[in-house]
Design a protein around this motif. Structure first.
Motif, short mmCIF file in Angstrom:
data_model
loop_
_atom_site.label_atom_id
_atom_site.label_comp_id
_atom_site.label_asym_id
_atom_site.label_seq_id
_atom_site.Cartn_x
_atom_site.Cartn_y
_atom_site.Cartn_z
N GLY A 1 13.54 36.29 38.69
CA GLY A 1 13.14 36.77 40.10
C GLY A 1 13.79 36.28 41.15
O GLY A 1 14.23 35.32 41.25
N VAL A 2 13.41 37.14 42.50
CA VAL A 2 13.93 36.29 43.61
C VAL A 2 13.60 34.78 44.03
O VAL A 2 14.33 33.95 44.57
N ASP A 3 12.26 34.49 43.66
CA ASP A 3 11.84 33.14 43.92
C ASP A 3 12.88 32.07 43.28
O ASP A 3 13.19 31.09 43.87
N SER A 4 12.74 32.24 41.74
CA SER A 4 13.69 31.13 41.02
C SER A 4 14.90 31.25 41.44
O SER A 4 15.70 30.22 41.58
N GLU B 1 18.12 42.18 29.07
CA GLU B 1 19.14 42.11 30.21
C GLU B 1 18.71 41.02 31.25
O GLU B 1 19.86 40.27 31.88
N GLU B 2 17.57 40.72 31.39
CA GLU B 2 17.16 39.57 32.53
C GLU B 2 17.71 37.91 31.74
O GLU B 2 18.25 37.41 32.29
N TRP C 1 18.99 39.34 42.25
CA TRP C 1 17.85 39.02 41.49
C TRP C 1 17.56 40.31 40.67
O TRP C 1 17.82 41.22 40.96
N ARG C 2 16.39 39.93 39.89
CA ARG C 2 15.89 41.02 39.22
C ARG C 2 14.26 41.19 39.19
O ARG C 2 13.44 40.00 39.63
N GLU C 3 13.95 42.51 39.53
CA GLU C 3 12.36 42.55 39.57
C GLU C 3 11.69 42.75 38.31
O GLU C 3 12.20 43.63 37.51
N SER D 1 6.32 44.48 35.47
CA SER D 1 4.89 43.79 34.99
C SER D 1 4.15 43.28 36.20
O SER D 1 2.97 43.46 36.10
N ASN D 2 4.80 42.81 37.24
CA ASN D 2 4.34 42.21 38.27
C ASN D 2 3.46 43.33 39.20
O ASN D 2 2.78 43.10 39.94
N ALA D 3 3.76 44.39 38.72
CA ALA D 3 3.39 45.58 39.68
C ALA D 3 2.04 46.15 39.08
O ALA D 3 1.52 46.94 39.71
N THR D 4 1.67 45.85 37.82
CA THR D 4 0.61 46.20 37.33
C THR D 4 -0.68 45.71 37.57
O THR D 4 -0.57 44.37 38.28
#
Length: 409
Positions: free
Chosen positions: A11-14, A43-44, A156-158, A161-164
Motif C-alpha cells: 500500500g501507499v503508506d508502506s 500479485e501484491e 503502490w497497490r490498493e 478489502s479496505n473499502a469494505t
C-alpha cells in the motif's frame, strides 16, 4: 549501525516508508506477509518482491494459512511472529511499520468505543524481538503520504478489502471519520497530539505506581502480598495501573480479580486466575499464590496415527477415526495431535466465538487443583479440538454429514 526491517504490504503508506528509509542510507530489508485472503494477494506479493529488488535490498516473504480461516487477531499474531523470526535470524535491530496519523485517529475512536481505560492510541515505539518496533509516520496524515508518493512517482497497490465495512476499523474509517472531519478538518492532527500527551501521562503514572509497589507490596518469585486498605487508598485509575504492572510481572491477568475482591463485602475470598494462579483476600491482605500443581502435570504426548490409546495421568482415553455423522471432521484438523495440560491463555473455538479454557473449567465446576490433569487435545495448528471429558470444539463445516471423523472416547 541500525539495521532496519520495513514491513511492506504494498500500500501507499508502506511504500512511502520504504522509500524514505532507503533515502536515509540505513541498511534495510523488506518483509511482506501474504495472507492468502484475496485473489490479488499473489500479485501484491510479487509486486513487493520486485520493489525490494529495485532498491537492491533483501526481501523476506511468507504466506500464512489457517485451516479454519483464522481471525484478524490470529493473522496479526502470525504476522508479527514472522517479523520477529526474520529480525532474529538476520540481525535486524528495528522493525518499522507504516502506521500514520489517520490510523491513530481510528485507533483512538475504537478505544473510546470499547471503553478502555488507557486511551493512548498507537505508541511510536516499543521493545520488539530484542530490538524495537518503530512507527516513523505516526504524526503524518495519509494525504501527505499520498502527495509524497505522487511527487516521487512511486507505485503502490490498493487493498480492496479496505473499502469494505465488514470490520470495525473500516466502519470507523468510512462511516464515522468523514463526518467528524467535515466539522473539524484538523481533527487528525489534534487527536494525534492528544494521544501523544496521554501516552506521556500514562508513562508518568506507571513510573509512580512502580514506586508505590516497591513501597507497599511484598514481592516474591511466585507470590505477592499487599494490604487491602493500602490498595483501597488508591483512586481507580491508580489501582488499575497497579493491577497492570502486577499482571505483567507475573504473566497473568488479574485486574478484574483485584477489583472484585477489593469491592466485595466479604472479609475473605478467592478468585481463580489462569494456569496455576489464584488471588486470595484474607486477614486484610490481598495475595497472589501459585498452587504449584501444574508442575506435577503429566508430560506432553504426540499422536500421529490412529487408533491411539492415551494414558494421561489417571485419565485413559482413546482416539480413533470412524465414518460417522458425529465427531470431529478429520479434514478439519492437522496432524500430529498434542495431548497436554492447560496453559495460560488457552482458548477454545466455539460456534459463538472463542472461550477461555480456564472459564470452561470454572463453568464445568472442575476444581482448580485438578485442572492441570485434564488432557487437552491440540492439533498442529495450535487449535484445541477437545478437552477430554469436558468439551469438544465446534466444527460447523460438514455438520451432520457422513465422513471420516475423529472420535475421542
Amino acid at each position: 549501525m541500525t539495521k532496519v526491517l520495513v514491513a511492506v504490504s504494498g500500500g501507499v503508506d508502506s511504500v512511502v516508508l520504504l522509500d524514505r528509509v532507503i533515502r536515509t542510507g540505513m541498511e534495510v530489508g523488506v518483509a511482506h506477509v501474504h495472507h492468502g485472503l484475496r485473489p490479488e494477494s499473489d500479485e501484491e506479493y510479487r509486486f513487493v518482491q520486485r520493489l525490494a529488488a529495485s532498491y537492491g535490498v533483501p526481501f523476506h516473504g511468507k504466506r500464512l494459512t489457517f485451516p479454519d480461516g483464522g481471525s484478524q487477531a490470529s493473522y496479526r499474531t502470525a504476522r508479527y511472529a514472522f517479523f520477529e523470526q526474520v529480525m532474529q535470524k538476520f540481525g535486524y535491530t528495528q522493525l518499522m511499520t507504516a502506521h500514520h496519523a489517520d490510523d491513530q485517529l481510528e485507533t483512538v475512536l475504537i478505544q473510546l468505543q470499547r471503553n478502555v481505560i488507557e486511551v493512548t492510541g498507537i505508541p511510536e515505539r516499543r521493545p520488539f524481538a530484542g530490538g524495537e518496533l518503530v512507527r516513523p509516520l505516526l504524526s503524518e496524515p495519509k494525504r501527505e503520504l499520498i502527495a509524497y508518493a505522487k511527487r516521487y512517482g512511486l507505485e503502490w497497490r490498493e487493498d480492496a478489502s479496505n473499502a469494505t465495512t465488514e470490520y470495525l476499523r473500516n466502519q470507523v474509517r468510512h462511516q464515522i471519520v468523514p463526518q467528524l472531519l467535515a466539522s473539524q478538518p484538523d481533527l487528525v492532527q489534534v487527536v494525534s497530539e492528544t494521544a501523544l500527551h496521554q501516552r506521556e501521562l500514562w508513562r508518568t503514572r506507571y513510573r509512580q505506581m512502580e514506586n508505590w509497589i516497591q513501597d507497599n507490596v511484598r514481592l516474591e518469585m511466585k507470590a505477592f502480598h499487599v494490604k487491602s486498605d493500602n490498595l483501597m487508598c488508591l483512586n481507580p485509575v491508580e489501582r488499575y495501573t497497579v493491577g497492570r504492572l502486577l499482571s505483567m510481572r507475573y504473566g497473568v491477568e488479574m485486574g478484574t480479580a483485584i477489583d472484585r475482591l477489593l469491592t466485595s463485602a466479604q472479609g475473605s475470598g478467592h478468585f481463580d486466575l489462569e494456569g496455576p494462579w489464584g488471588l486470595r483476600k484474607q486477614d486484610g491482605l490481598l495475595s497472589l499464590q501459585a498452587t504449584g500443581q501444574s508442575l506435577l502435570a503429566p508430560h506432553k504426548q504426540v499422536v500421529t496415527t490412529f487408533p491411539a490409546h492415551v494414558v494421561f495421568g489417571t485419565t485413559l482415553f482413546s482416539l480413533d477415526v470412524e465414518d460417522d455423522t458425529d465427531g470431529i471432521p478429520l479434514e478439519e484438523i492437522e496432524l500430529p495431535l498434542i495431548i497436554r495440560s492447560v496453559e495460560a491463555g488457552d482458548a477454545m473455538k466455539l460456534s459463538i466465538g472463542t472461550k477461555k479454557v480456564a472459564r470452561i473449567f470454572i463453568d464445568a465446576k472442575i476444581p482448580r487443583e485438578k485442572r492441570p490433569f485434564v488432557p487437552l487435545v491440540v492439533d498442529a495448528t495450535g487449535r484445541i479440538i477437545a478437552i477430554v471429558g469436558v468439551r469438544v470444539s465446534d466444527f460447523p463445516d460438514k455438520s451432520g454429514a457422513m465422513c471420516p471423523r475423529l472420535m475421542v472416547k
